[in-house]
Design an enzyme around this catalytic site. Structure first.
Site, PDB file in Angstrom:
ATOM      1  N   ALA A 198      -5.681   4.730  10.346  1.00  0.00           N
ATOM      2  CA  ALA A 198      -6.546   3.479   9.990  1.00  0.00           C
ATOM      3  C   ALA A 198      -7.003   3.404   8.649  1.00  0.00           C
ATOM      4  CB  ALA A 198      -7.759   3.276  10.880  1.00  0.00           C
ATOM      5  N   ALA A 199      -6.284   4.180   7.519  1.00  0.00           N
ATOM      6  CA  ALA A 199      -6.820   3.886   6.141  1.00  0.00           C
ATOM      7  C   ALA A 199      -6.078   2.431   5.964  1.00  0.00           C
ATOM      8  CB  ALA A 199      -6.001   4.963   5.504  1.00  0.00           C
ATOM      9  N   GLY A 200      -4.941   2.091   6.446  1.00  0.00           N
ATOM     10  CA  GLY A 200      -4.477   0.834   5.901  1.00  0.00           C
ATOM     11  C   GLY A 200      -5.238  -0.284   6.534  1.00  0.00           C
ATOM     12  N   ASP A 201      -5.700  -0.079   7.714  1.00  0.00           N
ATOM     13  CA  ASP A 201      -6.508  -1.232   8.560  1.00  0.00           C
ATOM     14  C   ASP A 201      -7.836  -1.214   7.548  1.00  0.00           C
ATOM     15  OD1 ASP A 201      -4.402  -1.569  10.285  1.00  0.00           O
ATOM     16  OD2 ASP A 201      -5.295  -0.104  11.841  1.00  0.00           O
ATOM     17  N   THR A 253       0.871  -1.187  -0.144  1.00  0.00           N
ATOM     18  CA  THR A 253      -0.125   0.073  -0.209  1.00  0.00           C
ATOM     19  C   THR A 253       0.692   1.234  -0.006  1.00  0.00           C
ATOM     20  OG1 THR A 253      -0.339  -0.018   2.580  1.00  0.00           O
ATOM     21  CG2 THR A 253      -1.776  -1.224   1.247  1.00  0.00           C
TER      22      THR A 253
END
Length: 310
Positions: free
Chosen positions: A259-262, A227
């Site tokens: 928390a975008a990656g989560d 990502t």
């Protein structure tokens, strides 16, 4: 498709933290004190965030973790239960406090985070053995690196033994992964900093990410997805054409990247569990993450399935 149309099971093994979030004009330099302009205390932790994302985005989710016997732990447990997440394998420590994360978010929507593990350190390999029946019911197993390394390996090994899809988000990646981990991983999903740490390839462009992904796949990971924030995703997927596909991010105005990656991983896992192909699951995760960055906070920013465009 609404949230009620849930199918596919995801089990998340990982961390639960209370996030203490301060907003400031910029990130402080070493030794510097800055005046912030907002503060919030919200449920977080990579494991908790990914579990909530998977649940909101279409999966039946179970959480394996540990909180403290304090008010933070009670809040985290109740917040997961409110999302319909199975918390029967969420233990309460008799000794350690609930984990916390100290987060500073600047006006450019970048963040810096310090984590204190607390009760997350009590998620042990023995717990994985105790919860094997729960893991066996999952279609997809998701792990991160905010619990002890031996526990993460045990979870990945259980997933491989049970022939379920395994996802590892190697965060935080302070050092390279042991060589025997890679064959246990179906989808290795680092961000650009983590991919650089794990591969030894400095990453500034999607082409750099492609080289890093190739190096990590050569170590034995079946698929690698890097990502890249605003630059999108570089996916090196079995069956996909070429030597890695670059998928640009949707164009949005970011407010907070926490928390975008989560959110991406939770959406990706939920779609895989529902039977989607990997590339479709990546695109779905990207759309979910694009919504999350337009909102403040970790779990409060995660969208529901009904909000994702087809």
């Amino acid at each position: 498709m609404g949230d009620s149309a849930k199918k596919g099971r995801v089990t998340v093994i990982g961390s639960l933290n209370m996030d203490l979030v301060a907003r400031a004009p910029r990130l402080p330099r070493p030794g510097e004190t800055l005046a912030g302009h907002a503060f919030a205390q919200v449920p977080g932790g990579k494991g908790g965030n990914q579990a909530v994302a998977s649940a909101r985005l279409g999966a039946q989710v179970a959480m394996i973790g540990c909180v403290g016997g304090d008010s933070n732990g009670a809040t985290l447990r109740s917040s997961l239960e409110a999302e319909g997440i199975d918390c029967t394998a969420l233990a309460t420590s008799a000794n350690a406090p609930t984990g916390v994360a100290l987060i500073v978010v600047d006006d450019a929507s970048q963040n810096a985070i310090v984590i204190v593990a607390g009760s997350n350190a009590e998620v042990t390999p023995a717990r994985i053995a105790e919860e094997e029946a729960l893991i066996a019911r999952a279609d997809v197993i998701v792990c991160q690196l905010e619990t002890p390394p031996d526990t993460v390996r045990a979870a990945l090994a259980a997933g491989r033994r049970l022939q379920h899809t395994t996802i590892l988000n190697p965060a935080p990646a302070a050092r390279k992964l042991p060589p025997d981990w890679f064959p246990l991983i179906d989808y290795l999903i680092p961000n650009e900093l983590e991919a650089a740490t794990l591969s030894g390839v400095a990453i500034e462009t999607p082409d750099d990410a492609r080289r890093a992904a190739q190096a990590l796949k050569a170590k034995g990971a079946r698929n690698v997805i890097v990502t890249l924030g605003a630059q999108g995703v570089l996916a090196l997927i079995d069956g996909a054409p070429g030597e890695g596909v670059h998928l640009p991010s949707p164009n949005v105005q970011a407010v907070d990247t926490t928390a975008a990656g989560d959110t991406f991983i939770g959406g990706f896992a939920a779609e895989l569990a529902r039977g989607a192909g990997a590339m479709d699951a990546i695109a779905f995760g990207q759309r979910a993450a694009a919504i999350a960055v337009t909102r403040e906070g970790a779990q409060p920013s995660i969208p529901h399935r009904s909000e994702i465009s087809a």
